[in-house]
Design an enzyme around this catalytic site. Structure first.
Site, PDB file in Angstrom:
ATOM      1  N   ALA A 254       0.813  -1.233   0.000  1.00  0.00           N
ATOM      2  CA  ALA A 254       0.000   0.000   0.000  1.00  0.00           C
ATOM      3  C   ALA A 254       0.844   1.279   0.000  1.00  0.00           C
ATOM      4  CB  ALA A 254      -1.004   0.040   1.142  1.00  0.00           C
ATOM      5  N   ALA A 255       2.152   1.173  -0.188  1.00  0.00           N
ATOM      6  CA  ALA A 255       2.953   2.409  -0.298  1.00  0.00           C
ATOM      7  C   ALA A 255       2.478   3.226  -1.501  1.00  0.00           C
ATOM      8  CB  ALA A 255       4.434   2.070  -0.435  1.00  0.00           C
ATOM      9  N   GLY A 256       2.210   2.537  -2.608  1.00  0.00           N
ATOM     10  CA  GLY A 256       1.714   3.227  -3.798  1.00  0.00           C
ATOM     11  C   GLY A 256       0.348   3.857  -3.543  1.00  0.00           C
ATOM     12  N   ASP A 257      -0.466   3.176  -2.754  1.00  0.00           N
ATOM     13  CA  ASP A 257      -1.803   3.717  -2.458  1.00  0.00           C
ATOM     14  C   ASP A 257      -1.692   4.954  -1.568  1.00  0.00           C
ATOM     15  OD1 ASP A 257      -2.757   1.536  -3.905  1.00  0.00           O
ATOM     16  OD2 ASP A 257      -2.884   0.292  -2.097  1.00  0.00           O
TER      17      ASP A 257
HETATM   18  O1  RIB Z   1      -1.794  -1.993  -3.076  1.00  0.00           O
HETATM   19  C1  RIB Z   1      -1.944  -2.910  -2.027  1.00  0.00           C
HETATM   20  C2  RIB Z   1      -3.220  -3.689  -2.190  1.00  0.00           C
HETATM   21  O2  RIB Z   1      -3.120  -4.508  -3.326  1.00  0.00           O
HETATM   22  C3  RIB Z   1      -3.537  -4.617  -1.062  1.00  0.00           C
HETATM   23  O3  RIB Z   1      -4.265  -3.994  -0.041  1.00  0.00           O
HETATM   24  C4  RIB Z   1      -4.273  -5.757  -1.740  1.00  0.00           C
HETATM   25  O4  RIB Z   1      -5.630  -5.836  -1.385  1.00  0.00           O
HETATM   26  C5  RIB Z   1      -4.093  -5.535  -3.229  1.00  0.00           C
HETATM   27  O5  RIB Z   1      -5.226  -5.023  -3.793  1.00  0.00           O
END
Ligand code: RIB
Length: 319
Positions: A254-257
């Site tokens: 989730a770093a990208g998120d």
């Molecule tokens: O970017 C991380 C996410 O990728 C995780 O939370 C997982 O659910 C996948 O969708």
């Protein structure tokens, strides 16, 4: 909290995670890991990242099953202040699940069973009022929702005057051969996604520069190639490198998120691109110091405190 409003189009998953010393090779069993469950899914993570970073309003467009995982995901998103009125409930399909393995260096591998996420259709996008879309300043989309749905979302958002950001994760090379990139203001691939989209090798800053130019040729106004610990490169009328926060990674999930959610908010608040990228890089850096997807996403005060000037340099100063 600011008044900035953001629409996130994407996915919601429940992450089932094992953190162990190393990732298994194909056919191998690695014992000794610890298990945890966390709220995840790139779309939901990006929505929570923007909400925690202080967005005035964040709405998620996604699809979730009518099962326990779906109910929990929805409750958790609402508790984070994410508006879920545009989240579709799909009966007879399981909610999205991601199986994640993380090693001692924070590197991961992820396998997703998309389930209900695949039932978000272009018709669901058509059903949203123009006025509802216009309330937002930015639409941020990822590719864990079906591509035709993402394409329609970006087209409508662009036509209605929003800033559009496409995080092409996971990468779908067909996106690059469609004309959708003309509706994308900013594309934010990592190195491997940029390589898949452009068909070029992307390892390091010089390759990222070439890939960013190719993505602009394909129609995007600006490309931001994220390079992990090497920071990221903005390829636009100016070409700028922004360094990464120096941290000891625990879990890069989730770093990208975190980056994309914070970037969307910073742009909705009117920050210029290099400043928005620096702020988003701090958010991403903080997220890798903690385990899990949504549990790792930082709040605004933390990002502001750590926003000590990460260097922003024109590319010529880096080469
Ligand atoms: O970017 C991380 C996410 O990728 C995780 O939370 C997982 O659910 C996948 O969708």
């Amino acid at each position: 909290m600011s008044h900035a409003a953001i629409l996130v189009l994407g996915s919601s998953n429940t992450d089932l995670v094992v953190q162990a010393a190393r990732l298994p090779a194909p056919g191998e069993t690695v014992v000794g890991g610890v298990f945890f469950r966390a709220a995840g899914g790139k779309g939901a993570n990006q929505a929570v990242a923007a909400a925690r970073a202080g967005a005035g309003s964040v709405s998620l467009i996604a699809a979730i099953g009518e099962d326990d995982f779906g109910r929990e995901a929805l409750a958790s998103l609402r508790a984070e202040g994410v508006d879920c009125d545009l989240v579709k409930r799909v009966s007879g399909e399981p909610s999205g699940v991601a199986l994640i393995m993380v090693d001692r260096n924070g590197q991961n591998c992820i396998s997703v069973a998309s389930g209900a996420n695949l039932h978000l259709t272009p018709a669901d996008i058509e059903a949203i009022d123009d006025a509802r879309i216009r309330q937002a300043a930015v639409m941020l989309a990822c590719l864990e929702a079906p591509s035709p749905t993402v394409v329609r979302g970006l087209q409508r958002a662009k036509q209605l005057g929003l800033i559009t950001i496409l995080n092409p994760a996971p990468a779908d090379p067909e996106i690059a051969s469609s004309d959708v990139l003309r509706h994308v203001d900013i594309i934010t691939p990592n190195e491997s996604e940029a390589a898949l989209l452009t068909g070029q090798r992307v390892e390091g800053i010089a390759d990222a520069h070439a890939a960013g130019q190719r993505l602009r040729d394909l129609g995007c106004r600006h490309a931001i190639i994220t390079l992990g610990a090497q920071g990221c490169l903005l390829v636009s009328d100016q070409v700028v490198h922004v360094e990464a926060l120096r941290v000891q990674p625990v879990d890069t999930t989730a770093a990208g998120d975190a980056f994309n959610g914070a970037l969307a908010l910073a742009l909705a608040e009117g920050k210029d691109l290099p400043t928005a990228i620096r702020w988003a890089s701090v958010a991403a850096g903080l997220s890798v110091t903690r385990r899990g997807a949504q549990p790792s996403l930082p709040r605004r005060a933390e990002i502001d405190t750590q926003d000590h000037p990460l260097a922003i340099r024109p590319l010529t100063a880096v080469q």
